[in-house]
Design an enzyme around this catalytic site. Structure first.
Site, PDB file in Angstrom:
ATOM      1  N   CYS A 108      15.071 -17.998 -17.778  1.00 17.78           N
ATOM      2  CA  CYS A 108      14.114 -17.224 -18.588  1.00 17.78           C
ATOM      3  C   CYS A 108      14.699 -16.694 -19.907  1.00 17.78           C
ATOM      4  O   CYS A 108      13.973 -16.632 -20.903  1.00 17.78           O
ATOM      5  CB  CYS A 108      13.507 -16.096 -17.765  1.00 17.78           C
ATOM      6  N   HIS A 242      10.534 -10.417 -22.018  1.00 16.14           N
ATOM      7  CA  HIS A 242      10.159 -11.571 -21.187  1.00 16.14           C
ATOM      8  C   HIS A 242       8.985 -11.174 -20.278  1.00 16.14           C
ATOM      9  O   HIS A 242       9.046 -10.179 -19.564  1.00 16.14           O
ATOM     10  CB  HIS A 242      11.372 -12.020 -20.359  1.00 16.14           C
ATOM     11  N   ASN A 272       4.254 -15.865 -15.894  1.00 17.57           N
ATOM     12  CA  ASN A 272       5.647 -16.004 -16.319  1.00 17.57           C
ATOM     13  C   ASN A 272       5.919 -17.465 -16.681  1.00 17.57           C
ATOM     14  O   ASN A 272       5.911 -18.323 -15.811  1.00 17.57           O
ATOM     15  CB  ASN A 272       6.544 -15.541 -15.154  1.00 17.57           C
TER      16      ASN A 272
HETATM   17  O1  UT7 Z   1      11.396 -14.482 -14.632  1.00 18.27           O
HETATM   18  C1  UT7 Z   1      12.199 -13.554 -13.946  1.00 18.27           C
HETATM   19  C2  UT7 Z   1      12.129 -13.763 -12.504  1.00 18.27           C
HETATM   20  N1  UT7 Z   1      11.150 -13.123 -11.716  1.00 18.27           N
HETATM   21  C3  UT7 Z   1      10.793 -11.808 -11.751  1.00 18.27           C
HETATM   22  O2  UT7 Z   1      11.087 -11.071 -12.629  1.00 18.27           O
HETATM   23  C4  UT7 Z   1       9.999 -11.296 -10.572  1.00 18.27           C
HETATM   24  C5  UT7 Z   1      10.534  -9.953 -10.107  1.00 18.27           C
HETATM   25  N2  UT7 Z   1       9.847  -9.452  -8.918  1.00 18.27           N
HETATM   26  C6  UT7 Z   1       8.527  -9.134  -8.896  1.00 18.27           C
HETATM   27  O3  UT7 Z   1       7.857  -9.219  -9.890  1.00 18.27           O
HETATM   28  C7  UT7 Z   1       7.941  -8.575  -7.605  1.00 18.27           C
HETATM   29  O4  UT7 Z   1       8.991  -8.361  -6.685  1.00 18.27           O
HETATM   30  C8  UT7 Z   1       6.878  -9.527  -6.975  1.00 18.27           C
HETATM   31  C9  UT7 Z   1       5.605  -9.477  -7.807  1.00 18.27           C
HETATM   32  C10 UT7 Z   1       7.414 -10.927  -6.902  1.00 18.27           C
HETATM   33  C11 UT7 Z   1       6.524  -9.062  -5.561  1.00 18.27           C
HETATM   34  O5  UT7 Z   1       6.045  -7.718  -5.548  1.00 18.27           O
HETATM   35  P1  UT7 Z   1       6.575  -6.705  -4.440  1.00 18.27           P
HETATM   36  O6  UT7 Z   1       5.848  -5.434  -4.631  1.00 18.27           O
HETATM   37  O7  UT7 Z   1       8.081  -6.664  -4.563  1.00 18.27           O
HETATM   38  O8  UT7 Z   1       6.084  -7.363  -3.083  1.00 18.27           O
HETATM   39  P2  UT7 Z   1       6.938  -7.909  -1.845  1.00 18.27           P
HETATM   40  O9  UT7 Z   1       7.564  -9.231  -2.193  1.00 18.27           O
HETATM   41  O10 UT7 Z   1       7.840  -6.848  -1.308  1.00 18.27           O
HETATM   42  O11 UT7 Z   1       5.767  -8.161  -0.805  1.00 18.27           O
HETATM   43  C12 UT7 Z   1       4.981  -7.087  -0.277  1.00 18.27           C
HETATM   44  C13 UT7 Z   1       3.908  -7.646   0.618  1.00 18.27           C
HETATM   45  C14 UT7 Z   1       4.429  -8.627   1.670  1.00 18.27           C
HETATM   46  O12 UT7 Z   1       3.661  -8.456   2.840  1.00 18.27           O
HETATM   47  P3  UT7 Z   1       4.240  -7.619   4.084  1.00 18.27           P
HETATM   48  O13 UT7 Z   1       5.497  -8.325   4.479  1.00 18.27           O
HETATM   49  O14 UT7 Z   1       4.479  -6.242   3.553  1.00 18.27           O
HETATM   50  O15 UT7 Z   1       3.127  -7.725   5.059  1.00 18.27           O
HETATM   51  C15 UT7 Z   1       4.155  -9.981   1.075  1.00 18.27           C
HETATM   52  O16 UT7 Z   1       3.988 -10.976   2.072  1.00 18.27           O
HETATM   53  O17 UT7 Z   1       2.974  -8.406  -0.171  1.00 18.27           O
HETATM   54  C16 UT7 Z   1       2.835  -9.723   0.390  1.00 18.27           C
HETATM   55  N3  UT7 Z   1       2.601 -10.662  -0.699  1.00 18.27           N
HETATM   56  C17 UT7 Z   1       1.366 -11.017  -1.096  1.00 18.27           C
HETATM   57  N4  UT7 Z   1       0.141 -10.667  -0.659  1.00 18.27           N
HETATM   58  C18 UT7 Z   1      -0.923 -11.203  -1.287  1.00 18.27           C
HETATM   59  C19 UT7 Z   1       3.508 -11.301  -1.473  1.00 18.27           C
HETATM   60  N5  UT7 Z   1       2.884 -12.071  -2.378  1.00 18.27           N
HETATM   61  C20 UT7 Z   1       1.547 -11.912  -2.163  1.00 18.27           C
HETATM   62  C21 UT7 Z   1       0.404 -12.445  -2.777  1.00 18.27           C
HETATM   63  N6  UT7 Z   1      -0.808 -12.063  -2.312  1.00 18.27           N
HETATM   64  N7  UT7 Z   1       0.469 -13.306  -3.816  1.00 18.27           N
END
Ligand code: UT7
Length: 315
Positions: A108, A242, A272
């Site tokens: 990125c 970014h 992204n």
């Molecule tokens: O380009 C640079 C690289 N990438 C980044 O900068 C990304 C950095 N990270 C993020 O932006 C965030 O961590 C995410 C948006 C990827 C995820 O958000 P989060 O608040 O950290 O969610 P999480 O991964 O901890 O997931 C929370 C819950 C989980 O369910 P349980 O286990 O609590 O039941 C996931 O399974 O949300 C669930 N979940 C979703 N639910 C509906 C994860 N993705 C989705 C989805 N739709 N798309």
């Protein structure tokens, strides 16, 4: 160097959060508040090299330079169908460039890593006009049954033409090698001698760890870079961050204590797009007429590696 022209190009297919929820266990109600993304442009029948070429031609047109004026070409790209030659050579052929072509794979923050190379060669007196194209198709890296990754990305290309000037005030690159946080592996062709097991893995990401890294790296690097240049935050016109997650941008804004108006975003309509993100944002803002001479733009990007980088440019 000085930015003489910008350009961008996007795939025509737009996929909304509601579209995703027709085949994934996800929803606009989950995606929008956690990421700021409403829709993204996704490659369907386009070739990424054609988007890169379109962006480059627009940037060249704006700069007033001809392809023969460019004496170094850097292409930032993570994934393309071509293993060899590099995407820079494919695009150079389409544009009619005759200069050296170099591929940069720095995820990125690739635009800022490419800018660093361009500026170093300019200061060494080796180049005068440089084209940087960032073109990415991260949607082709994801498992589209994995809702935790595929909803985040969009495809596209952005380009910048740089020429004579002392407008690049400073660049700061950083690496915190941790390949396990964000990675993808592909299987290579077998030979009669391969005895190890090789597997294809779609994009894997430890989202929360990457989120923390992004906020910490960006704020630390921006403050350190401004300080090293003897500049204050008051002098900054825009922070070009970014576009990975609106919550990351909001957290950076809070830590820096800077107002919302200094943080243009386009993540709502793009998702992204890896290294293309900063250059697409730059081109969109430029074509809206947001920049005037003397404005100070601070770029900051972070991603796989883990790599991160910041740059200060005067418009
Ligand atoms: O380009 C640079 C690289 N990438 C980044 O900068 C990304 C950095 N990270 C993020 O932006 C965030 O961590 C995410 C948006 C990827 C995820 O958000 P989060 O608040 O950290 O969610 P999480 O991964 O901890 O997931 C929370 C819950 C989980 O369910 P349980 O286990 O609590 O039941 C996931 O399974 O949300 C669930 N979940 C979703 N639910 C509906 C994860 N993705 C989705 C989805 N739709 N798309």
């Amino acid at each position: 160097m000085k930015i003489l022209g910008t350009g961008s190009a996007l795939p025509k297919k737009v996929v909304t959060n509601d579209d995703l929820s027709t085949f994934l266990d996800t929803s606009d109600a989950w995606i929008l508040p956690r990421t700021g993304i409403r829709s993204r442009h996704v490659i369907s029948d386009e070739q990424i090299e054609d988007l890169g070429t379109e962006a480059a031609l627009k940037a060249l047109e704006m700069s007033g330079l001809k392809p023969s004026d460019i004496d170094y070409f850097l292409c930032s790209n993570v994934l393309t169908e071509f293993v060899t030659p590099g995407l820079s050579c494919i695009i150079a052929d389409k544009i009619g460039l005759k200069c050296p072509c170099v591929d940069v794979n720095c995820a990125c923050p690739g635009f800022i890593f490419a800018l660093d190379i361009a500026e170093a060669k300019y200061k060494a007196g080796q180049v005068k006009n440089v084209l940087i194209v960032c073109c990415e198709e991260p949607t082709r890296m994801c498992d589209w049954t994995d809702r935790s990754t595929c909803v985040l990305f969009g495809d596209g290309a952005g380009a910048v033409v740089l020429g004579e000037g002392d407008n690049v005030k400073g660049v700061k690159l950083n690496a915190k090698p941790s390949p396990g946080q964000l990675w993808q592996k592909r299987k290579l062709h077998p030979t009669p001698y391969i005895t190890k097991e090789e597997v294809d893995y779609p994009l894997q990401m430890k989202g929360r760890e990457v989120f923390r890294f992004a906020v910490n790296a960006s704020t630390t690097e921006v403050e350190a870079l401004l300080k090293s240049l003897g500049m204050s935050k008051e002098q900054v016109t825009y922070y070009m961050i970014h576009q990975a997650n609106l919550r990351i941008i909001d957290a950076i804004k809070e830590y820096l204590g800077e107002p919302e108006r200094k943080f243009p975003t386009n993540i709502a309509d793009h998702g992204n797009s890896s290294s293309a993100s900063c250059t697409i944002l730059l081109d969109e803002c430029n074509r809206k007429g947001m920049f005037k001479d003397g404005d100070v733009l601070v770029f900051s990007a972070f991603g796989a590696g883990l790599l991160s980088a910041a740059a200060v440019l005067e418009w």
